[in-house]
Design a protein around this motif. Structure first.
Motif, PDB file in Angstrom:
ATOM      1  N   MET A 109     -47.836 126.870  46.103  1.00 32.63           N
ATOM      2  CA  MET A 109     -48.425 128.108  46.639  1.00 32.63           C
ATOM      3  C   MET A 109     -48.803 129.080  45.518  1.00 32.63           C
ATOM      4  O   MET A 109     -49.850 129.735  45.570  1.00 32.63           O
ATOM      5  CB  MET A 109     -47.421 128.742  47.606  1.00 32.63           C
ATOM      6  N   GLN A 110     -47.945 129.150  44.490  1.00 35.95           N
ATOM      7  CA  GLN A 110     -48.238 130.039  43.342  1.00 35.95           C
ATOM      8  C   GLN A 110     -49.542 129.612  42.665  1.00 35.95           C
ATOM      9  O   GLN A 110     -50.406 130.434  42.351  1.00 35.95           O
ATOM     10  CB  GLN A 110     -47.086 129.972  42.314  1.00 35.95           C
ATOM     11  N   LYS A 111     -49.661 128.304  42.450  1.00 36.22           N
ATOM     12  CA  LYS A 111     -50.854 127.759  41.796  1.00 36.22           C
ATOM     13  C   LYS A 111     -52.103 128.062  42.647  1.00 36.22           C
ATOM     14  O   LYS A 111     -53.154 128.451  42.128  1.00 36.22           O
ATOM     15  CB  LYS A 111     -50.671 126.243  41.615  1.00 36.22           C
ATOM     16  N   LEU A 112     -51.955 127.886  43.953  1.00 38.82           N
ATOM     17  CA  LEU A 112     -53.074 128.103  44.875  1.00 38.82           C
ATOM     18  C   LEU A 112     -53.509 129.575  44.878  1.00 38.82           C
ATOM     19  O   LEU A 112     -54.705 129.879  44.740  1.00 38.82           O
ATOM     20  CB  LEU A 112     -52.667 127.663  46.287  1.00 38.82           C
ATOM     21  N   ASN A 113     -52.548 130.487  45.001  1.00 40.26           N
ATOM     22  CA  ASN A 113     -52.874 131.920  45.021  1.00 40.26           C
ATOM     23  C   ASN A 113     -53.565 132.357  43.732  1.00 40.26           C
ATOM     24  O   ASN A 113     -54.515 133.132  43.744  1.00 40.26           O
ATOM     25  CB  ASN A 113     -51.609 132.759  45.242  1.00 40.26           C
ATOM     26  N   ARG A 114     -53.066 131.804  42.609  1.00 41.48           N
ATOM     27  CA  ARG A 114     -53.634 132.155  41.299  1.00 41.48           C
ATOM     28  C   ARG A 114     -55.096 131.683  41.225  1.00 41.48           C
ATOM     29  O   ARG A 114     -55.981 132.406  40.799  1.00 41.48           O
ATOM     30  CB  ARG A 114     -52.791 131.515  40.192  1.00 41.48           C
TER      31      ARG A 114
END
Length: 676
Positions: free
Chosen positions: A641-646
């Motif tokens: 999710m962190q990678k996606l949001n970034r």
């Protein structure tokens, strides 16, 4: 009071099969069936969906750059209004006091998992209830009962559930943020250029934009392609009154070896050079060729691997000119009528467990018109017994389901199928039975002849044993008069590499020996030209998506890069469908050839100048691989999710700062010249 078991399936038709297998002769109620011991109910596909941004805050109702990127901390879901009645029924059953154990019988895959989990979440089903996951490969009675008996706790599928939620969040966040930011920045430019009467937004997505890019790039390659003519030199030699043709190649020792005059080693760039070679060869009369080498060897061709969905869609596109979407619908129907195993599979092999029982499937096909002849031979010879030691059985190559094969059951339903569905079933049966047959055997003879210092090469290939190809004679194909084998895909034809073989020529070639002199009757120049890249058809596009943008024909190579495709077997056909529906791509129904529309090409330019990574097949495939890692428990939901949001945040902010409309206009003008 003893508690009841509740079985929840994805569709009403599947619920009927479960009720039949479990012998639940209960009362039919509105949206479920109930007996003394059990209840069977169903979803109707998705009952719950993700809420639009305006549900979070009314400020998002109006599209505006200052409200982007939209990245909620937690996501909101809602019941789909059109199916609210069935949701209420299912929700009430799931939370009933007298329901003790819930059997989740939705489709055995990521999407099926997601359908149930959303309902469970919205209905607030208490964790105190026992929940079990039924995972099956076909809808036959034995398989349904086995699935129920071996049902694991639902919690064992939590990682798969996480990857399903993430897939939806990813498509949602990329779709909403990128479609809004591009529409706000470039929508007016595109609409004005197309002279659209009404406003239409720019539609982009993680997978569909990548597919659009593949089609547009291929179209650009075809436009930029310049045909190159080349000239080959052929010799016609005679032996025992039979003509043998040879092709000149500039191999080591040739006076043209490494020459800049060559187009590859077997042709010249200019006709004059070919003529020059011939006049040089004809200097000594009569012209004779000496047999320098003869190599005779047997070649074996193994049956191809079994069908996964992508391979079946590719073959059906070639054979029946039907779209991947139609192939999936037909195969789903065959599955629901118990004729074949689960269709949305990536595997092209069987599991060890299934291979031990495979004789049952073969035995069932003894009652099928186009299978009985071969099934009987297989059973008689017991050729199924060693199958577990072959390349057709490999547990490591199976994630959720093994290959699509006939169950050997449900044959009574054949009469209710459309003519095309019957043919698709026949193709699945023949592919399956062929793996229990020996390879096709060819006798290949390679001949090298020498005229002076120049060498000519001939190659002859003739089938000596049909092997598995005898099974592959489709009832709907035209017979090949030459050898009586029914023709289908090109690679399974009995062709030779140049010389058409008749019986007399075969005998003559067998009599050739090294050192023999053969009179050369004539030399000839054969003109050829390079071909442009081929457009994708719907089947080759599905294969290219499966292989992350590469159209890999080689089976073993395809197996090596498995799991790094664009989209999944369950979603690829629908993505292609959507691109055609929104008029970014055009699909010719007769030929199944895919081309871009002007609108599609303009959108490609917009994305290429703003969010270029959306067009990168390797990157798109890496997102899919990441979802697989979550499903396998190798990375956490939070990390993903962190990678996606970034990713979403960086690219959305990046587009907001661009000012490249002028550059786009030039690209639009260039593209428009190719569309009437």
């Amino acid at each position: 009071m003893s508690k009841k078991a509740l079985y929840i399936s994805e569709k009403p038709s599947v619920a009927q099969e479960f009720a039949k297998a479990l012998k639940i002769n209960g009362k039919k109620r509105d949206g479920y069936i109930e007996s003394e011991e059990a209840i069977v109910t169903w979803c109707v596909g998705h009952l719950v969906t993700m809420s639009y941004p305006e549900v979070y805050d009314s400020v998002y109702k109006k599209w505006a750059l200052d409200t982007l990127p939209f990245l909620p901390d937690s996501f909101l879901y809602e019941v789909i209004p059109s199916v609210k009645k069935q949701f209420d029924t299912v929700s009430a059953l799931l939370t009933r006091e007298d329901v003790g154990v819930i059997y989740v019988c939705t489709d055995s895959g990521r999407e099926g998992e997601y359908i149930y989990r959303l309902v469970d979440q919205m209905a607030k089903v208490p964790d105190t209830k026992e929940k079990r996951r039924v995972w099956i490969d076909s809808q036959t009675e034995e398989e349904i009962l086995r699935g129920i008996k071996e049902a694991k706790l639902l919690s064992e599928y939590d990682n798969l559930s996480s990857s399903a939620y993430l897939r939806a969040k990813e498509d949602y966040l990329m779709g909403i943020n990128f479609s809004r930011v591009l529409s706000l920045k470039y929508g007016q430019t595109v609409n004005n250029y197309l002279q659209n009467k009404k406003w239409s937004s720019i539609s982009v997505g993680r997978v569909m934009t990548c597919v659009l890019g593949m089609v547009v790039r291929r179209e650009q390659e075809i436009r930029d392609f310049v045909k190159t003519p080349f000239y080959r030199v052929l010799s016609t030699m005679t032996f025992l009154e039979k003509k043998i043709e040879g092709e000149w190649r500039a191999v080591e020792g040739s006076s043209y070896f490494g020459s800049p005059l060559l187009y590859k080693e077997n042709g010249f760039k200019k006709k004059e050079s070919a003529k020059e070679l011939i006049s040089h060869l004809e200097e000594t009369k009569p012209v004779t060729a000496i047999v320098e080498a003869i190599e005779r060897k047997k070649e074996k061709k193994q049956p191809p691997l079994l069908f996964n969905l992508a391979e079946l869609q590719n073959v059906c596109s070639k054979l029946f000119k039907i779209s991947p979407d139609e192939t999936l619908k037909i195969t789903q129907e065959l599955y629901e009528k118990k004729l074949v195993t689960y269709p949305r599979t990536d595997a092209r092999v069987l599991s060890t467990a299934v291979s031990k029982e495979i004789y049952k499937n073969i035995r069932g096909l003894c009652n099928y018109q186009y299978g009985k002849e071969y099934a009987s031979v297989i059973l008689e010879n017991k050729s199924y017994q060693g199958i577990a030691k072959t390349k057709y059985v490999n547990d490591k190559q199976i994630t959720d389901h093994y290959a699509i094969i006939p169950t050997g059951q449900g044959l009574g339903a054949l009469n209710s199928l459309t003519p095309t569905a019957k043919k698709v079933y026949e193709a699945i049966v023949r592919r399956f039975l062929s793996i229990f047959y020996p390879p096709a055997v060819y006798q290949k003879t390679s001949l090298t002849t020498k005229v002076g210092i120049e060498k000519f090469f001939s190659s002859f290939r003739v089938m000596t044993e049909q092997g598995y190809l005898s099974v592959m004679g489709y009832s709907f194909s035209k017979k090949n008069s030459a050898n009586g084998i029914i023709q289908q895909e090109k690679e399974e034809r009995d062709t030779d590499d140049g010389n058409k073989l008749d019986e007399g020529l075969i005998r003559v070639i067998a009599g050739l020996k090294k050192g023999m002199e053969l009179p050369v009757e004539a030399f000839a120049i054969k003109e050829g030209e390079t071909s442009p890249p081929k457009r994708y058809n719907s089947g080759s596009m599905i294969l290219a998506m499966e292989n992350a943008g590469q159209l890999i024909e080689d089976e073993e190579l395809r197996a090596q890069i498995k799991g790094s495709g664009i989209g999944t077997s369950a979603t690829r056909a629908e993505i292609l469908n959507k691109l055609v529906r929104i008029e970014y791509l055009k699909l010719n129904k007769k030929t199944q050839i895919i081309t871009p529309t002007l609108q599609g090409e303009l959108i490609y330019h917009v994305v290429n100048l703003s969010i270029r990574s959306l067009l990168n097949p390797e990157l798109t495939a890496s997102w899919e691989k990441g979802l697989n890692y979550v499903a396998e428990g190798q990375i956490t939901e939070e990390e993903y999710m962190q990678k996606l949001n970034r990713f979403v945040s960086q690219w959305t902010q990046g587009v907001k700062g661009l000012a490249n409309q002028y550059e786009l206009r030039k690209l639009f003008d260039q593209s428009a010249t190719y569309y009437k």
